[in-house]
Design a protein around this motif. Structure first.
Motif, PDB file in Angstrom:
ATOM      1  N   MET A 192      -3.192   7.584   2.788  1.00  0.00           N
ATOM      2  CA  MET A 192      -2.775   6.459   1.841  1.00  0.00           C
ATOM      3  C   MET A 192      -1.409   5.808   2.231  1.00  0.00           C
ATOM      4  O   MET A 192      -1.350   4.525   2.141  1.00  0.00           O
ATOM      5  N   GLU A 193      -0.677   6.705   2.894  1.00  0.00           N
ATOM      6  CA  GLU A 193       0.567   5.988   3.602  1.00  0.00           C
ATOM      7  C   GLU A 193       0.166   5.117   4.636  1.00  0.00           C
ATOM      8  O   GLU A 193       0.785   3.882   4.839  1.00  0.00           O
ATOM      9  N   ALA A 194      -0.897   5.603   5.208  1.00  0.00           N
ATOM     10  CA  ALA A 194      -1.005   4.578   6.656  1.00  0.00           C
ATOM     11  C   ALA A 194      -1.764   3.254   6.011  1.00  0.00           C
ATOM     12  O   ALA A 194      -1.575   2.234   6.582  1.00  0.00           O
ATOM     13  N   VAL A 195      -2.719   3.345   5.011  1.00  0.00           N
ATOM     14  CA  VAL A 195      -3.312   2.204   4.359  1.00  0.00           C
ATOM     15  C   VAL A 195      -2.429   1.105   3.726  1.00  0.00           C
ATOM     16  O   VAL A 195      -2.461   0.153   3.738  1.00  0.00           O
ATOM     17  N   THR A 196      -1.445   1.820   2.965  1.00  0.00           N
ATOM     18  CA  THR A 196      -0.676   0.970   1.932  1.00  0.00           C
ATOM     19  C   THR A 196       0.919   0.716   2.689  1.00  0.00           C
ATOM     20  O   THR A 196       1.314  -0.589   2.413  1.00  0.00           O
ATOM     21  N   GLY A 197       1.159   1.668   3.422  1.00  0.00           N
ATOM     22  CA  GLY A 197       2.617   1.369   4.133  1.00  0.00           C
ATOM     23  C   GLY A 197       3.671   1.785   2.982  1.00  0.00           C
ATOM     24  O   GLY A 197       4.776   1.690   3.251  1.00  0.00           O
ATOM     25  N   TRP A 198       3.244   2.262   1.799  1.00  0.00           N
ATOM     26  CA  TRP A 198       4.301   2.793   0.879  1.00  0.00           C
ATOM     27  C   TRP A 198       4.552   4.210   0.843  1.00  0.00           C
ATOM     28  O   TRP A 198       3.524   4.964   1.050  1.00  0.00           O
ATOM     29  N   LYS A 199       5.645   4.557   1.008  1.00  0.00           N
ATOM     30  CA  LYS A 199       6.122   6.227   1.125  1.00  0.00           C
ATOM     31  C   LYS A 199       6.391   6.488  -0.330  1.00  0.00           C
ATOM     32  O   LYS A 199       7.123   5.878  -1.253  1.00  0.00           O
ATOM     33  N   MET A 200       5.643   7.492  -0.788  1.00  0.00           N
ATOM     34  CA  MET A 200       5.712   8.282  -2.167  1.00  0.00           C
ATOM     35  C   MET A 200       6.597   9.444  -2.063  1.00  0.00           C
ATOM     36  O   MET A 200       6.247  10.288  -1.027  1.00  0.00           O
ATOM     37  N   ASN A 201       7.725   9.582  -2.788  1.00  0.00           N
ATOM     38  CA  ASN A 201       8.416  10.594  -2.197  1.00  0.00           C
ATOM     39  C   ASN A 201       8.060  12.245  -2.986  1.00  0.00           C
ATOM     40  O   ASN A 201       8.595  13.011  -2.636  1.00  0.00           O
ATOM     41  N   ARG A 202       7.050  11.652  -3.628  1.00  0.00           N
ATOM     42  CA  ARG A 202       6.402  13.157  -4.439  1.00  0.00           C
ATOM     43  C   ARG A 202       4.956  13.225  -4.117  1.00  0.00           C
ATOM     44  O   ARG A 202       4.174  12.796  -4.688  1.00  0.00           O
ATOM     45  N   PRO A 203       4.533  13.660  -2.611  1.00  0.00           N
ATOM     46  CA  PRO A 203       3.255  13.663  -2.414  1.00  0.00           C
ATOM     47  C   PRO A 203       2.268  14.418  -3.224  1.00  0.00           C
ATOM     48  O   PRO A 203       2.790  15.282  -3.943  1.00  0.00           O
ATOM     49  N   LEU A 204       0.923  14.275  -3.290  1.00  0.00           N
ATOM     50  CA  LEU A 204       0.044  15.011  -3.883  1.00  0.00           C
ATOM     51  C   LEU A 204       0.006  16.326  -3.196  1.00  0.00           C
ATOM     52  O   LEU A 204       0.018  16.593  -2.035  1.00  0.00           O
TER      53      LEU A 204
END
Length: 473
Positions: free
Chosen positions: A246-258
């Motif tokens: 998902m990070e590769a597809v969106t480019g968005w860094k989520m600070n609490r990953p699944l």
């Protein structure tokens, strides 16, 4: 009328409309005639059910398959074009859904707030939350469909077809709500807003998904990515693969990953949303400024500042102040700050509940210099946890009937909503403004609350708390 006056009047109107929704009791006028099946649609359904074979299904490609990155600008252009073609019925339908998602948003934000430490920030998207549940409704059969409909806020009085929600109409209304927010960006000199929604459907390798279900999600999430991977052998490794994908597809860094879930899950539903608001007439202050997390602790953060005529009210009785800033012609940013850091819990409970209407009526235009932190809030929560807290732990549990998602027995694991909420200045250079007498200084350098609201649909897009701009949500 001058553009500034139009914008000011729009701000007042949208705040008062929002207040009425927030203050009212949860009473609905049934039927929601634009959201339920019509008689002709019911007749067509009966005919198609009798004549049509099983829905075509497919097995999602492996998560390793190459995927193009999300083009957020192209998504925005699609939303703007769709909003330009809206008819009166589309707008009324969006208002009906806006009312429903607002009630749910306040209820679930209260639940999320109680689960989170007051020392941390929190952010919730009522539109994404409602869209996630409506997506499961689209894939559900009774009794799960009936329970989901009731939770969405529309009772099915006689259980007949014409009392049932049409999931496609609901998701179409959410598309309208999203489009109305971004379509106003850039109008009358306002800065543009960005709102992107991506859904990942992660399945066990043996689970096939029905094509009509996946295709039906497009209005809510124009980018829906079904992918398969081994969810059972090593749930933590599966979670890592999903986060990387998902990070590769969106480019968005989520600070609490699944993180790893139950090994017997066969479907994970992850909705990702990115909002970026650029504040017209605001600039980034040089250097870092102090933000007081509590009475004795501060952190250094980037701050934005701008001068204009904004809505404002200070309430000495409840120890809070409120400031409303137009983000676009129809979109409002509402900022609520307790006078003391220790008042945050009390003010949060009052703000998103019954006192809203009274407070909105007290807002009045003031020449104001507003200083607020630049924000990049990243929040994630599992909807399954929220459902458990509101005494509905089995709504999407092992016994849920999701026969429109797959012919196989679907076992839903985590249902994640992940949010990236950004608030920036329109430009980096200071903007010179004429000196104004008696300018009110409002500096949000202590914990505060915020909301983003769109007037035409009456929908709340975000509710949140900023306890520390640098903390994880």
């Amino acid at each position: 009328m001058a553009p500034a006056a139009v914008s000011l009047r729009a701000t007042i109107f949208c705040f008062l409309a929002w207040a009425g929704l927030a203050a009212g009791d949860r009473v609905y006028i049934h039927p929601f005639h634009l959201l339920v099946y019509s008689k002709s649609s019911c007749d067509q359904l009966q005919t198609s059910n009798a004549e049509t074979p099983k829905d075509p299904a497919f097995t999602p490609v492996p998560i390793q398959a190459k995927t193009s990155p999300v083009d957020e600008e192209a998504l925005r252009e699609q939303q703007v074009l769709a909003a330009e073609k809206l008819e009166a019925e589309d707008r009324v339908r969006a208002t009906e859904v806006g009312m429903l998602l607002n009630f749910m948003g306040f209820r679930m934000y209260k639940t999320l707030s109680e689960m989170c430490s007051m020392a941390g920030s929190a952010v919730l998207s009522p539109t994404t939350l409602f869209g996630t549940l409506a997506s499961f409704y689209l894939g559900a059969l009774d009794p799960t469909a009936n329970r989901l409909q009731a939770f969405l806020g529309v009772p099915g009085e006689d259980q007949g077809c014409t009392s049932r929600l049409d999931g496609h109409k609901v998701l179409s209304a959410l598309q309208t709500i999203q489009g109305l927010l971004v379509a106003q960006g850039g109008a009358n000199g306002q800065a543009r807003l960005l709102l992107s929604t991506v859904v990942g459907l992660f399945t066990a390798p043996t689970l096939s998904l029905k094509q009509p279900f996946v295709q039906g999600l497009a209005p809510f999430a124009p980018i829906t990515l079904p992918r398969s991977l081994d969810l059972a052998t090593d749930p933590d490794l599966a979670a890592e693969k999903i986060n990387t994908f998902m990070e590769a597809v969106t480019g968005w860094k989520m600070n609490r990953p699944l993180t790893g879930g139950s090994p017997d899950s066969t479907l994970l539903f992850n909705a990702y949303i990115h909002f970026q608001g650029k504040m017209k007439g605001f600039s980034l202050l040089p250097g870092l400024q102090e933000f007081w997390v509590d009475n004795t602790t501060s952190v250094l953060v980037p701050m934005l500042s701008g001068t204009g005529t904004f809505q404002h009210w200070s309430d000495a009785q409840n120890n809070l102040s409120m400031t409303g800033v137009p983000l676009s012609e129809n979109a409002c940013l509402l900022l609520i700050q307790p006078h003391g850091a220790s008042d945050l819990r009390k003010v949060e409970a009052l703000t998103f509940q019954h006192d809203f209407l009274t407070w909105m009526k007290n807002l009045s235009p003031r020449a104001t210099r507003l200083t607020v932190p630049q924000l990049a809030l990243r929040g994630s929560y599992d909807l399954q946890d929220l459902l458990a807290q509101v005494k509905l732990p089995t709504l999407l549990g092992a016994e849920a009937n999701l026969g429109k998602i797959s012919d196989a027995n679907v076992r839903v694991g985590k249902v994640l909503n992940s949010i990236l909420f950004e608030l920036k200045a329109e430009g980096e250079q200071p903007i010179e403004s004429a000196q104004q007498p008696e300018v009110l200084e409002v500096t949000l350098n202590r914990p505060f609350l915020f909301a983003v609201y769109e007037r035409d649909s009456t929908a709340l897009h975000f509710l949140g708390r900023v306890a520390n701009p640098l903390s994880m949500v």
